[in-house]
Design an enzyme around this catalytic site. Sequence first.
Site, short mmCIF file in Angstrom:
data_model
loop_
_atom_site.label_atom_id
_atom_site.label_comp_id
_atom_site.label_asym_id
_atom_site.label_seq_id
_atom_site.Cartn_x
_atom_site.Cartn_y
_atom_site.Cartn_z
N HIS A 133 42.78 48.15 41.07
CA HIS A 133 43.98 49.01 40.69
C HIS A 133 45.41 48.38 41.02
O HIS A 133 45.43 47.56 42.05
CB HIS A 133 44.01 50.60 40.87
N GLU B 9 45.62 45.33 49.06
CA GLU B 9 44.76 46.19 49.47
C GLU B 9 43.05 45.52 49.15
O GLU B 9 43.28 45.07 47.91
CB GLU B 9 44.50 47.86 48.73
N HIS C 120 51.41 48.32 45.60
CA HIS C 120 50.55 47.40 45.99
C HIS C 120 49.46 47.07 44.86
O HIS C 120 49.47 47.94 43.88
CB HIS C 120 49.37 47.79 47.21
CO CO Z 1 45.43 51.59 46.41
#
Ligand code: CO
Length: 134
Positions: free
Chosen positions: A7, A130, A79
Amino acid sequence: MIGKLNHVAIVVPDLAAASAVYKNTLGASVSEPNDLPDHGVTTVFVNLPNTKIELLHPLGDGSPIAKFLERNQDGGMHHICYEVDDIYAARDKLIAGGARILGSPEPKIGAHGKPVLFLHPKDFCGTLVEIEQV
Ligand code: CO
């Protein structure tokens, strides 16, 4: 080492307005808001054919994204999340290569119930990264 883009997370000042942009203007499939008190965020997922966009809004005191929203009042990209097969192996390889883990090097359970780590943006082209074990 990294696999799919899981994502892209965007912090938004108004979750309803952001949901409407993705749903109505961009014609995407958008989830209902989901409060995650343990993470200090409310999330809305935009499901795309090949990945997700995660709309984030601060929830409660001490939200980890409150300062970001103060500095970026219109919101902004926060992020990107890449999938890895083995988060411990990925972590060890990253640390051996000189990358910095944000906070504890012990993976935490992230917003999707999977183990995650965040990597220092200065080591990754100015982008908070991440990694999530899927
Ligand atoms: Co995330």
